[in-house]
Design an enzyme around this catalytic site. Structure first.
Site, PDB file in Angstrom:
ATOM      1  CE  LYS A  12      -4.056  -2.023   2.375  1.00 42.09           C
ATOM      2  NZ  LYS A  12      -4.910  -1.879   3.573  1.00 42.09           N
ATOM      3  CE1 TYR A  52      -9.578  -2.981   0.496  1.00 44.00           C
ATOM      4  CE2 TYR A  52      -8.720  -0.889  -0.305  1.00 44.00           C
ATOM      5  CZ  TYR A  52      -8.537  -2.097   0.365  1.00 44.00           C
ATOM      6  OH  TYR A  52      -7.303  -2.389   0.908  1.00 44.00           O
ATOM      7  CG  PHE A  60     -13.212   1.609   7.209  1.00 47.01           C
ATOM      8  CD1 PHE A  60     -12.775   0.950   6.063  1.00 47.01           C
ATOM      9  CD2 PHE A  60     -13.844   0.869   8.196  1.00 47.01           C
ATOM     10  CE1 PHE A  60     -12.965  -0.417   5.901  1.00 47.01           C
ATOM     11  CE2 PHE A  60     -14.034  -0.514   8.040  1.00 47.01           C
ATOM     12  CZ  PHE A  60     -13.594  -1.154   6.890  1.00 47.01           C
ATOM     13  NE  ARG A  88      -6.211 -11.846   5.607  1.00 45.61           N
ATOM     14  CZ  ARG A  88      -6.815 -10.654   5.594  1.00 45.61           C
ATOM     15  NH1 ARG A  88      -6.970  -9.998   4.436  1.00 45.61           N
ATOM     16  NH2 ARG A  88      -7.245 -10.093   6.686  1.00 45.61           N
ATOM     17  CB  THR A  94      -7.138  -5.475  10.116  1.00 43.38           C
ATOM     18  OG1 THR A  94      -7.649  -6.635   9.450  1.00 43.38           O
ATOM     19  CG2 THR A  94      -7.484  -4.228   9.330  1.00 43.38           C
ATOM     20  NE  ARG A 105      -2.358  -5.562   7.182  1.00 41.78           N
ATOM     21  CZ  ARG A 105      -3.563  -6.007   6.856  1.00 41.78           C
ATOM     22  NH1 ARG A 105      -4.164  -6.918   7.601  1.00 41.78           N
ATOM     23  NH2 ARG A 105      -4.172  -5.549   5.775  1.00 41.78           N
ATOM     24  CG  ASN A 115      -3.497  -2.158   7.065  1.00 37.10           C
ATOM     25  OD1 ASN A 115      -3.350  -1.859   5.884  1.00 37.10           O
ATOM     26  ND2 ASN A 115      -4.589  -2.749   7.521  1.00 37.10           N
ATOM     27  CG  HIS A 118      -5.490  -6.045  -0.219  1.00 36.97           C
ATOM     28  ND1 HIS A 118      -6.709  -5.980   0.417  1.00 36.97           N
ATOM     29  CD2 HIS A 118      -5.620  -6.973  -1.212  1.00 36.97           C
ATOM     30  CE1 HIS A 118      -7.540  -6.834  -0.185  1.00 36.97           C
ATOM     31  NE2 HIS A 118      -6.898  -7.443  -1.167  1.00 36.97           N
ATOM     32  CD  GLU A 129      -8.992  -9.050  -3.425  1.00 34.19           C
ATOM     33  OE1 GLU A 129      -7.829  -9.398  -3.107  1.00 34.19           O
ATOM     34  OE2 GLU A 129      -9.833  -8.644  -2.605  1.00 34.19           O
TER      35      GLU A 129
HETATM   36  N1  UDP Z   1      -9.672  -0.255   7.549  1.00 36.26           N
HETATM   37  C1  UDP Z   1      -9.730   0.969   8.193  1.00 36.26           C
HETATM   38  N2  UDP Z   1     -10.405   1.056   9.378  1.00 36.26           N
HETATM   39  C2  UDP Z   1     -11.007  -0.011   9.950  1.00 36.26           C
HETATM   40  C3  UDP Z   1     -10.949  -1.252   9.300  1.00 36.26           C
HETATM   41  C4  UDP Z   1     -10.267  -1.348   8.109  1.00 36.26           C
HETATM   42  O1  UDP Z   1      -9.184   1.938   7.697  1.00 36.26           O
HETATM   43  O2  UDP Z   1     -11.588   0.134  11.031  1.00 36.26           O
HETATM   44  C5  UDP Z   1      -8.956  -0.370   6.273  1.00 36.26           C
HETATM   45  C6  UDP Z   1      -7.611  -1.052   6.413  1.00 36.26           C
HETATM   46  O3  UDP Z   1      -6.692  -0.426   5.526  1.00 36.26           O
HETATM   47  C7  UDP Z   1      -7.901  -2.455   5.973  1.00 36.26           C
HETATM   48  C8  UDP Z   1      -8.931  -2.222   4.871  1.00 36.26           C
HETATM   49  O4  UDP Z   1      -9.714  -1.151   5.357  1.00 36.26           O
HETATM   50  O5  UDP Z   1      -6.712  -3.110   5.520  1.00 36.26           O
HETATM   51  C9  UDP Z   1      -9.820  -3.382   4.556  1.00 36.26           C
HETATM   52  O6  UDP Z   1     -10.425  -3.850   5.756  1.00 36.26           O
HETATM   53  P1  UDP Z   1     -10.501  -5.393   6.077  1.00 36.26           P
HETATM   54  O7  UDP Z   1     -11.403  -5.561   7.238  1.00 36.26           O
HETATM   55  O8  UDP Z   1     -10.839  -6.151   4.825  1.00 36.26           O
HETATM   56  O9  UDP Z   1      -9.013  -5.740   6.561  1.00 36.26           O
HETATM   57  P2  UDP Z   1      -7.854  -6.600   5.873  1.00 36.26           P
HETATM   58  O10 UDP Z   1      -8.501  -7.686   5.060  1.00 36.26           O
HETATM   59  O11 UDP Z   1      -7.045  -5.648   5.017  1.00 36.26           O
HETATM   60  O12 UDP Z   1      -7.042  -7.126   7.013  1.00 36.26           O
HETATM   61 MG    MG Z   2     -10.017  -7.622   3.650  1.00 30.91          MG
END
Ligand code: UDP
Ligand code: MG
Length: 136
Positions: A12, A52, A60, A88, A94, A105, A115, A118, A129
């Site tokens: 990112k 997204y 968010f 993952r 996250t 992360r 973070n 992705h 994707e």
């Molecule tokens: N995100 C955020 N605030 C939140 C949760 C998620 O800004 O409270 C952002 C963060 O960059 C995250 C992305 O939204 O990586 C996608 O969220 P997801 O729950 O899918 O998390 P990920 O799969 O990336 O761990």
């Molecule tokens: Mg996700």
């Protein structure tokens, strides 16, 4: 037993901006991932919104799409046995403050929004994707 999978990874803007892309790619390679394809690009906000879309009802969402389109990103197809879950695990939670030691992360994430990486969350979404960024 082989269970070769492909998943989509994005380095990112917060990480590319800090020139961490090579270090993060090394972490993938050291864990046995093959980087099948990669490109450094910057996307439009409208593309981030499509990418997204599953999050469109979240509070968010708008900030997330502004952020993902705010600077260069590195998108990659990673291959490994159980690549989706393995990626993952290597990414970590996250929220970087909750991420385990040794994860990307934990090491590089700044905050829950910045973070650093992705990763696709299922085999089905990985296919969607990968097509999103690499369909010819
Ligand atoms: N995100 C955020 N605030 C939140 C949760 C998620 O800004 O409270 C952002 C963060 O960059 C995250 C992305 O939204 O990586 C996608 O969220 P997801 O729950 O899918 O998390 P990920 O799969 O990336 O761990
Ligand atoms: Mg996700």
């Amino acid at each position: 037993m082989s269970n070769l999978e492909q998943t989509l990874s994005i380095i990112k803007p917060d990480a590319v901006e800090r020139n961490l892309d090579n270090e993060i790619k090394e972490m993938f390679k050291n864990k046995g991932f093959t980087i099948l394809k990669e490109k450094k690009i910057q996307i439009e906000k409208s593309e981030a919104e499509r990418f997204y879309k599953v999050h469109e009802t979240k509070p968010f969402y708008d900030d997330l799409c502004t952020y993902l389109s705010s600077g260069p990103i590195v998108v990659m197809i990673l291959e490994k046995n159980s690549a989706v879950l393995e990626n993952r695990a290597l990414m970590g939670s996250t929220n970087p403050t909750e991420a385990e030691e040794g994860t990307i992360r934990k090491k590089y994430g700044i905050s829950i929004d910045k973070n650093s990486v992705h990763g696709s969350d299922s085999i089905e979404n990985a296919k969607i994707e990968i097509d999103f960024f690499f369909k010819d």
